[in-house]
Scaffold this motif. Structure first.
Motif, PDB file in Angstrom:
ATOM      1  N   UNK A 289       0.856  -1.182  -0.036  1.00  0.00           N
ATOM      2  CA  UNK A 289      -0.029   0.026  -0.065  1.00  0.00           C
ATOM      3  C   UNK A 289       0.839   1.166  -0.064  1.00  0.00           C
ATOM      4  N   UNK A 290       2.022   1.023   0.602  1.00  0.00           N
ATOM      5  CA  UNK A 290       2.974   2.322   0.605  1.00  0.00           C
ATOM      6  C   UNK A 290       3.663   2.563  -0.590  1.00  0.00           C
ATOM      7  N   UNK A 291       3.583   1.757  -1.656  1.00  0.00           N
ATOM      8  CA  UNK A 291       4.359   2.051  -2.983  1.00  0.00           C
ATOM      9  C   UNK A 291       5.530   0.997  -3.132  1.00  0.00           C
ATOM     10  N   UNK A 292       5.994   0.067  -2.489  1.00  0.00           N
ATOM     11  CA  UNK A 292       7.008  -0.634  -2.771  1.00  0.00           C
ATOM     12  C   UNK A 292       6.834  -1.600  -3.783  1.00  0.00           C
ATOM     13  N   UNK A 293       7.809  -1.713  -4.726  1.00  0.00           N
ATOM     14  CA  UNK A 293       7.703  -2.222  -6.024  1.00  0.00           C
ATOM     15  C   UNK A 293       8.355  -3.567  -5.891  1.00  0.00           C
ATOM     16  N   UNK A 294       9.549  -3.644  -5.212  1.00  0.00           N
ATOM     17  CA  UNK A 294      10.585  -4.597  -5.577  1.00  0.00           C
ATOM     18  C   UNK A 294      11.169  -4.879  -4.014  1.00  0.00           C
ATOM     19  N   UNK A 295      11.265  -6.126  -3.574  1.00  0.00           N
ATOM     20  CA  UNK A 295      11.644  -6.464  -2.363  1.00  0.00           C
ATOM     21  C   UNK A 295      12.984  -7.643  -2.764  1.00  0.00           C
ATOM     22  N   UNK A 296      14.057  -7.433  -2.052  1.00  0.00           N
ATOM     23  CA  UNK A 296      15.003  -8.341  -2.335  1.00  0.00           C
ATOM     24  C   UNK A 296      15.167  -9.569  -1.032  1.00  0.00           C
ATOM     25  N   UNK A 297      15.429 -10.639  -1.528  1.00  0.00           N
ATOM     26  CA  UNK A 297      15.449 -11.800  -0.362  1.00  0.00           C
ATOM     27  C   UNK A 297      16.648 -12.580  -0.400  1.00  0.00           C
ATOM     28  N   UNK A 298      17.391 -12.641   0.656  1.00  0.00           N
ATOM     29  CA  UNK A 298      18.617 -13.458   0.462  1.00  0.00           C
ATOM     30  C   UNK A 298      18.184 -15.070   0.909  1.00  0.00           C
ATOM     31  N   UNK A 299      18.107 -15.741  -0.267  1.00  0.00           N
ATOM     32  CA  UNK A 299      17.920 -17.169  -0.537  1.00  0.00           C
ATOM     33  C   UNK A 299      19.112 -17.750  -0.235  1.00  0.00           C
ATOM     34  N   UNK A 300      19.940 -17.574  -0.712  1.00  0.00           N
ATOM     35  CA  UNK A 300      21.498 -17.942  -0.552  1.00  0.00           C
ATOM     36  C   UNK A 300      21.673 -19.336  -1.269  1.00  0.00           C
ATOM     37  N   UNK A 301      20.816 -20.340  -1.043  1.00  0.00           N
ATOM     38  CA  UNK A 301      20.726 -21.654  -1.590  1.00  0.00           C
ATOM     39  C   UNK A 301      19.489 -22.404  -1.660  1.00  0.00           C
ATOM     40  N   UNK A 302      19.433 -23.466  -2.636  1.00  0.00           N
ATOM     41  CA  UNK A 302      18.202 -23.917  -2.578  1.00  0.00           C
ATOM     42  C   UNK A 302      18.017 -25.187  -1.715  1.00  0.00           C
ATOM     43  N   UNK A 303      18.992 -25.252  -0.799  1.00  0.00           N
ATOM     44  CA  UNK A 303      18.943 -26.459   0.256  1.00  0.00           C
ATOM     45  C   UNK A 303      18.956 -26.060   1.804  1.00  0.00           C
ATOM     46  N   UNK A 304      17.831 -26.368   2.152  1.00  0.00           N
ATOM     47  CA  UNK A 304      17.548 -26.230   3.682  1.00  0.00           C
ATOM     48  C   UNK A 304      18.702 -26.423   4.536  1.00  0.00           C
ATOM     49  N   UNK A 305      19.234 -27.655   4.454  1.00  0.00           N
ATOM     50  CA  UNK A 305      20.121 -27.878   5.401  1.00  0.00           C
ATOM     51  C   UNK A 305      21.636 -27.205   5.210  1.00  0.00           C
ATOM     52  N   UNK A 306      21.776 -26.820   4.276  1.00  0.00           N
ATOM     53  CA  UNK A 306      22.841 -25.778   3.849  1.00  0.00           C
ATOM     54  C   UNK A 306      22.588 -24.311   4.496  1.00  0.00           C
ATOM     55  N   UNK A 307      21.421 -23.982   4.210  1.00  0.00           N
ATOM     56  CA  UNK A 307      21.130 -22.635   4.601  1.00  0.00           C
ATOM     57  C   UNK A 307      21.123 -22.586   6.203  1.00  0.00           C
ATOM     58  N   UNK A 308      20.649 -23.476   6.739  1.00  0.00           N
ATOM     59  CA  UNK A 308      20.705 -23.373   8.273  1.00  0.00           C
ATOM     60  C   UNK A 308      21.756 -24.110   9.030  1.00  0.00           C
ATOM     61  N   UNK A 347      27.237 -31.150  -6.422  1.00  0.00           N
ATOM     62  CA  UNK A 347      26.073 -31.120  -7.542  1.00  0.00           C
ATOM     63  C   UNK A 347      24.729 -31.071  -7.060  1.00  0.00           C
ATOM     64  N   UNK A 348      24.581 -31.864  -6.316  1.00  0.00           N
ATOM     65  CA  UNK A 348      23.081 -31.992  -5.697  1.00  0.00           C
ATOM     66  C   UNK A 348      22.273 -30.619  -5.046  1.00  0.00           C
ATOM     67  N   UNK A 349      23.340 -29.813  -4.374  1.00  0.00           N
ATOM     68  CA  UNK A 349      22.998 -28.484  -3.966  1.00  0.00           C
ATOM     69  C   UNK A 349      22.722 -27.635  -5.013  1.00  0.00           C
ATOM     70  N   UNK A 350      23.537 -27.726  -6.011  1.00  0.00           N
ATOM     71  CA  UNK A 350      23.446 -26.685  -7.019  1.00  0.00           C
ATOM     72  C   UNK A 350      22.114 -26.903  -7.855  1.00  0.00           C
ATOM     73  N   UNK A 351      21.747 -28.272  -8.091  1.00  0.00           N
ATOM     74  CA  UNK A 351      20.584 -28.657  -8.703  1.00  0.00           C
ATOM     75  C   UNK A 351      19.181 -27.942  -7.910  1.00  0.00           C
ATOM     76  N   UNK A 352      19.437 -28.102  -6.739  1.00  0.00           N
ATOM     77  CA  UNK A 352      18.476 -27.514  -5.696  1.00  0.00           C
ATOM     78  C   UNK A 352      18.462 -26.153  -5.861  1.00  0.00           C
ATOM     79  N   UNK A 353      19.594 -25.386  -5.980  1.00  0.00           N
ATOM     80  CA  UNK A 353      19.543 -24.090  -6.102  1.00  0.00           C
ATOM     81  C   UNK A 353      18.840 -23.458  -7.511  1.00  0.00           C
ATOM     82  N   UNK A 354      19.316 -24.215  -8.451  1.00  0.00           N
ATOM     83  CA  UNK A 354      18.873 -23.699  -9.701  1.00  0.00           C
ATOM     84  C   UNK A 354      17.042 -23.952  -9.787  1.00  0.00           C
ATOM     85  N   UNK A 355      16.807 -25.263  -9.269  1.00  0.00           N
ATOM     86  CA  UNK A 355      15.355 -25.268  -9.297  1.00  0.00           C
ATOM     87  C   UNK A 355      14.692 -24.365  -8.277  1.00  0.00           C
TER      88      UNK A 355
END
Length: 482
Positions: A289-308, A347-355
């Protein structure tokens, strides 16, 4: 005192921390800015031109990434113009003070926030007295190092002067680099402890409250002031450079209400970055409502275990999916910030990140190479070598050690371009192709800075994404306005 401030980047980039420090000392001193990102490859002639007019102090703002370039410039200054005192400030000297003050090119360093410390340092030099100032280390006339005590974080950041961007080439930056945006900060610091980030190390290095939030009315006043000054140069969008925007719920509620009340939500769409676990329905409603157009999110990786477990960022893929769904529902676009080529990555984590990038299809996914930043938890075993010969070290010119496969770098730049291209076709259809055609001459004839480099290429890619995608996102966010 005559002070020359140097922003030692290789490509054009505004430095809001340096702008704050310059504003803090400009009333009592004669200051100039040398923005090396706008000078091309050979800085020597430009530096000589600035210093021929004499200076008492040359002040560098250094991150780990540009530390090698800063040393190179400082070495040239000491050889050609030995009279000025050379002082280094910024994150790198704060985290690696002993290594930086040991450099023969450096006369003093500022540890921590520089607004008060540099002002007192300059006042001491003007009185021809030793700078026994909290937050300053310096070399005496015998070469001995004087280590003054730590200066606490500035508690009342509302008392600081607004950054004065008049010293910068704002017409060029707004038109060709930051693409119609001006940056602001509504808070300083971050309470989280991601293992790849310098913020926990900064908290440990200093004293006082690290996380501080400004008065929302002050933030609005600063935005309106800059709009009155730079609107004629094309300033149309606000970018918040906070580590985590809206961490303080009370601030977020008041700020969004004021932004709407002032009518800024219709005149100045804005961008910010936050964490997915903070992005509740209330948060999404307020910013939309205040006019925000874009939000950036630090996702870092597609793998939950690596992220945590590795990055200590306890945010699940499910939370990220929910956060992006809330934004999408409210016509707010989102960006992803990803890390690639970390030593633990397989390779497994890279695939999750791209996914996760493919499935959630952000407006842009930025893939940054993993870096062992000094004093971070993941970089604790990394020793920062700061000699001028740094360019011959395995750390590379950036002054940081990172193992990056060129082939993998190309692959991720390609992936980012592919994501942007897919988003462009999805959002704009064949008009997106015409956007690209129009952008090419704009970039070739208007962009100023170094000749071709990967950093310059990525800057160009960012500009292309803005020119083609971000404007669509801004237009789409207008649907939220009542």
């Amino acid at each position: 005192m005559k002070v020359l401030f140097i922003n030692p980047n290789n490509v054009p980039a505004l430095n809001i921390g340096l702008a704050y420090v310059m504003s803090a000392v400009e009333e009592e001193n004669e200051i100039k800015l040398l923005d090396l990102g706008l000078c091309g490859k050979d800085f020597r002639e430009t530096v000589s031109g600035y210093l021929n007019n004499s200076a008492d102090v040359v002040a560098f703002s250094t991150f780990t990434h540009n530390f090698g370039k800063a040393l190179e410039v400082a070495s040239f200054i000491k050889q050609r113009f030995p009279r000025p005192k050379v002082i280094f400030g910024g994150i790198h000297p704060t985290l690696c003070p002993e290594e930086v003050i040991a450099c023969p090119e450096v006369d003093a360093i500022c540890i921590g926030e520089g607004e008060g410390a540099l002002k007192e340092y300059l006042d001491s030099l003007a009185r021809d007295s030793q700078p026994f100032v909290k937050g300053i280390w310096f070399k005496d006339k015998y070469g001995g190092i004087i280590r003054n005590s730590v200066r606490p974080f500035q508690k009342e950041i509302d008392s600081l002067r607004f950054p004065n961007w008049d010293h910068w080439d704002m017409e060029y930056y707004i038109k060709y680099v930051d693409m119609e945006k001006v940056g602001f900060i509504a808070s300083r610091g971050c309470p989280f402890s991601c293992t790849f980030c310098s913020n926990p190390a900064l908290r440990r290095a200093m004293t006082g409250d690290f996380v501080r939030t400004r008065d929302p009315e002050q933030v609005i006043d600063e935005i309106e002031l800059n709009f009155s000054k730079y609107g004629k140069h094309g300033f149309k969008h606000v970018r918040f450079d906070d580590e985590v925007f809206g961490l303080d719920r009370e601030f977020l509620i008041k700020f969004c209400a004021l932004y709407v009340k002032k009518g800024l939500n219709r005149r100045l769409p804005w961008f910010c970055q936050t964490r997915a676990d903070l992005l509740t329905d209330e948060y999404a409603d307020l910013i939309a409502q205040a006019g925000c157009a874009i939000v950036g999110l630090g996702v870092e990786t597609g793998d939950d275990l690596t992220r945590s477990k590795v990055y200590n960022k306890c945010i699940s893929n499910e939370t990220i999916i929910e956060a992006t769904a809330r934004l999408k529902k409210r016509n707010v676009s989102y960006l992803f910030y990803m890390i690639y080529n970390a030593p633990h990555t397989d390779r497994r984590e890279r695939e999750k990140t791209l996914k996760i990038v493919k499935d959630l299809n952000p407006l842009r996914a930025t893939f940054s190479p993993f870096m062992y930043l000094p004093k971070t938890e993941l970089g604790n075993n990394f020793s920062v070598e700061v000699a001028p010969r740094i360019t011959n070290q395995p750390m590379g010119k950036a002054g940081i050690r990172y193992k990056t496969s060129k082939l993998l770098s190309l692959a991720y730049v390609f992936q980012r371009g592919r994501n942007s291209f897919r988003s462009g076709l999805r959002l704009k259809g064949l008009v997106f192709i015409w956007d690209i055609v129009k952008f090419i001459p704009r970039y070739l004839f208007c962009y100023r800075g170094k000749s071709f480099s990967w950093s310059g290429f990525e800057k160009a890619l960012f500009q292309l994404e803005y020119f083609t995608l971000f404007k669509y996102a801004i237009s789409n966010s207008r649907k939220n306005l009542k």
